[in-house]
Design a protein around this motif. Structure first.
Motif, mmCIF file in Angstrom:
data_model
loop_
_atom_site.group_PDB
_atom_site.id
_atom_site.type_symbol
_atom_site.label_atom_id
_atom_site.label_comp_id
_atom_site.label_asym_id
_atom_site.label_seq_id
_atom_site.Cartn_x
_atom_site.Cartn_y
_atom_site.Cartn_z
ATOM 1 N N VAL A 72 68.753 55.613 14.129
ATOM 2 C CA VAL A 72 67.314 55.859 14.118
ATOM 3 C C VAL A 72 66.952 56.937 15.139
ATOM 4 N N ILE A 73 67.583 56.885 16.309
ATOM 5 C CA ILE A 73 67.334 57.926 17.310
ATOM 6 C C ILE A 73 67.811 59.281 16.794
ATOM 7 N N ALA A 74 68.970 59.308 16.135
ATOM 8 C CA ALA A 74 69.468 60.562 15.559
ATOM 9 C C ALA A 74 68.498 61.094 14.508
ATOM 10 N N PHE A 75 67.954 60.195 13.689
ATOM 11 C CA PHE A 75 66.973 60.604 12.684
ATOM 12 C C PHE A 75 65.746 61.236 13.338
ATOM 13 N N GLU A 76 65.230 60.596 14.387
ATOM 14 C CA GLU A 76 64.042 61.134 15.047
ATOM 15 C C GLU A 76 64.359 62.437 15.773
ATOM 16 N N ALA A 77 65.564 62.554 16.342
ATOM 17 C CA ALA A 77 65.961 63.815 16.974
ATOM 18 C C ALA A 77 66.092 64.914 15.926
ATOM 19 N N ALA A 78 66.634 64.564 14.754
ATOM 20 C CA ALA A 78 66.747 65.530 13.666
ATOM 21 C C ALA A 78 65.367 66.000 13.211
ATOM 22 N N ALA A 97 69.151 50.229 8.574
ATOM 23 C CA ALA A 97 68.185 50.373 7.496
ATOM 24 C C ALA A 97 67.373 51.643 7.743
ATOM 25 N N VAL A 98 66.563 52.023 6.773
ATOM 26 C CA VAL A 98 65.733 53.215 6.954
ATOM 27 C C VAL A 98 64.726 52.982 8.078
ATOM 28 N N PRO A 99 64.278 54.047 8.737
ATOM 29 C CA PRO A 99 63.398 53.889 9.906
ATOM 30 C C PRO A 99 62.165 53.011 9.696
ATOM 31 N N PRO A 100 61.433 53.110 8.580
ATOM 32 C CA PRO A 100 60.264 52.219 8.445
ATOM 33 C C PRO A 100 60.633 50.737 8.468
ATOM 34 N N VAL A 101 61.790 50.385 7.903
ATOM 35 C CA VAL A 101 62.239 48.984 7.914
ATOM 36 C C VAL A 101 62.643 48.572 9.318
ATOM 37 N N GLU A 102 63.380 49.431 10.022
ATOM 38 C CA GLU A 102 63.756 49.105 11.406
ATOM 39 C C GLU A 102 62.512 48.952 12.271
ATOM 40 N N SER A 103 61.512 49.767 12.018
ATOM 41 C CA SER A 103 60.268 49.692 12.788
ATOM 42 C C SER A 103 59.531 48.377 12.569
ATOM 43 N N GLN A 158 56.353 56.755 12.340
ATOM 44 C CA GLN A 158 55.223 57.541 11.876
ATOM 45 C C GLN A 158 55.641 58.362 10.664
ATOM 46 N N GLU A 159 54.820 58.349 9.627
ATOM 47 C CA GLU A 159 55.107 59.145 8.443
ATOM 48 C C GLU A 159 55.145 60.629 8.805
ATOM 49 N N GLY A 160 56.003 61.353 8.125
ATOM 50 C CA GLY A 160 56.105 62.788 8.355
ATOM 51 C C GLY A 160 56.925 63.435 7.268
ATOM 52 N N PRO A 161 57.084 64.740 7.312
ATOM 53 C CA PRO A 161 57.884 65.430 6.298
ATOM 54 C C PRO A 161 59.319 64.926 6.304
ATOM 55 N N PRO A 162 59.957 64.856 5.134
ATOM 56 C CA PRO A 162 61.361 64.456 5.092
ATOM 57 C C PRO A 162 62.246 65.508 5.741
ATOM 58 N N LEU A 163 63.454 65.093 6.113
ATOM 59 C CA LEU A 163 64.426 66.045 6.629
ATOM 60 C C LEU A 163 64.809 67.029 5.525
ATOM 61 N N THR A 164 65.346 68.163 5.934
ATOM 62 C CA THR A 164 65.812 69.155 4.973
ATOM 63 C C THR A 164 67.327 69.144 4.823
ATOM 64 N N CYS A 165 68.013 68.336 5.643
ATOM 65 C CA CYS A 165 69.472 68.259 5.581
ATOM 66 C C CYS A 165 69.901 67.070 4.724
ATOM 67 N N PRO A 166 71.129 67.083 4.188
ATOM 68 C CA PRO A 166 71.629 65.904 3.485
ATOM 69 C C PRO A 166 71.893 64.757 4.458
ATOM 70 N N ILE A 167 71.931 63.549 3.909
ATOM 71 C CA ILE A 167 72.175 62.335 4.695
ATOM 72 C C ILE A 167 73.350 61.576 4.093
ATOM 73 N N HIS A 189 64.176 59.914 2.783
ATOM 74 C CA HIS A 189 63.901 60.611 4.042
ATOM 75 C C HIS A 189 64.542 61.993 4.126
ATOM 76 N N THR A 190 64.913 62.538 2.984
ATOM 77 C CA THR A 190 65.417 63.905 2.962
ATOM 78 C C THR A 190 65.060 64.579 1.644
ATOM 79 N N GLU A 191 64.895 65.873 1.702
ATOM 80 C CA GLU A 191 64.705 66.672 0.495
ATOM 81 C C GLU A 191 66.038 67.011 -0.162
ATOM 82 N N ASP A 192 67.118 66.773 0.564
ATOM 83 C CA ASP A 192 68.452 67.137 0.095
ATOM 84 C C ASP A 192 69.157 65.896 -0.481
#
Length: 229
Positions: A72-78, A97-103, A158-167, A189-192
């Protein structure tokens, strides 16, 4: 050469990735990272910890690997780095789990007295056997563990734009905390592209399935496995 920044689970230390430095070479530079933790009576959000991680990252050809809280920290840093125009090559999320579930998870373990807190973390499998058996080690682990659970249990996604990198998302097949259906939601959580894998073990596959993880990391980053392996 791609640099893989590796983030730890709650209560973990970067030393847990020490063997990866050799095991994933050549072609991949592994940099274990300690995320900033609240301490000394100060408060810190998970997003603030992630910004601290982002400040440690060299942004030329890099990827993140995070386990559990570290994912989750890596996701937020990304997110921070992507917004700054330097997205990672890939995010590897393991045992989360995905960040909203962990939250949205229950948020009260950090409020327990020390003994009850450690007993509950041990029951969940979050303490190495050596720490469970040694009162002095438990005392040493307690501040970092409680700080990390504070980050996790006060996380406000917090909702925001998805990442642009693959996951790439992983779970141990017997992990009671993350089911396969939940793991597949990382695609939200990604466009890729998103790749989902199950590996042997429970919530801590780094201990039992590192070979599987290393092969998957190399494959997803298009880094050939050395011939002698």
């Amino acid at each position: 050469m791609t640099t893989l920044y590796c983030l730890v689970h709650a209560g973990g230390t970067p030393a847990g990735y020490r063997s990866w430095i050799k095991d994933l070479s050549p072609g991949l530079k592994v940099v274990p990272v300690q995320h900033p933790r609240p301490g000394g009576g100060t408060s810190m959000t998970l997003q603030a910890s992630a910004r601290g991680v982002a400040e440690q990252v060299g942004t030329e050809d890099y990827a993140f690997f995070g386990h559990s809280l570290g994912a989750v920290i890596a996701f937020e840093a990304a997110r921070v780095l992507t917004q700054g125009g330097a997205p990672p090559r890939r995010l590897f999320a393991c045992g989360s789990a995905v960040p909203p579930v962990e939250s949205a998870r229950a948020r009260d373990l950090r409020l327990l007295p020390d003994r009850e807190f450690l007993d509950e973390i041990a029951r969940l499998g979050g303490l190495p056997p050596a720490v469970i058996a040694d009162a002095e080690l438990r005392h040493e682990f307690l501040p970092g563990l409680r700080a990390d659970y504070t980050l996790a249990e006060t996380y406000d996604y917090q909702e925001g734009p998805p990442l642009t990198c693959p996951i790439s998302a992983f779970r141990g097949r017997t992990d009671p905390h993350v089911d396969l259906a939940g793991l597949r939601r990382w695609h939200e959580h990604t466009e890729d592209d998103t790749v989902v894998r199950e590996v042997p073990g429970g919530h801590f596959p780094l201990q039992h399935a590192s070979l599987f993880l290393h092969r998957a990391i190399r494959k997803d980053l298009d880094i050939d496995l050395p011939a002698h392996r």
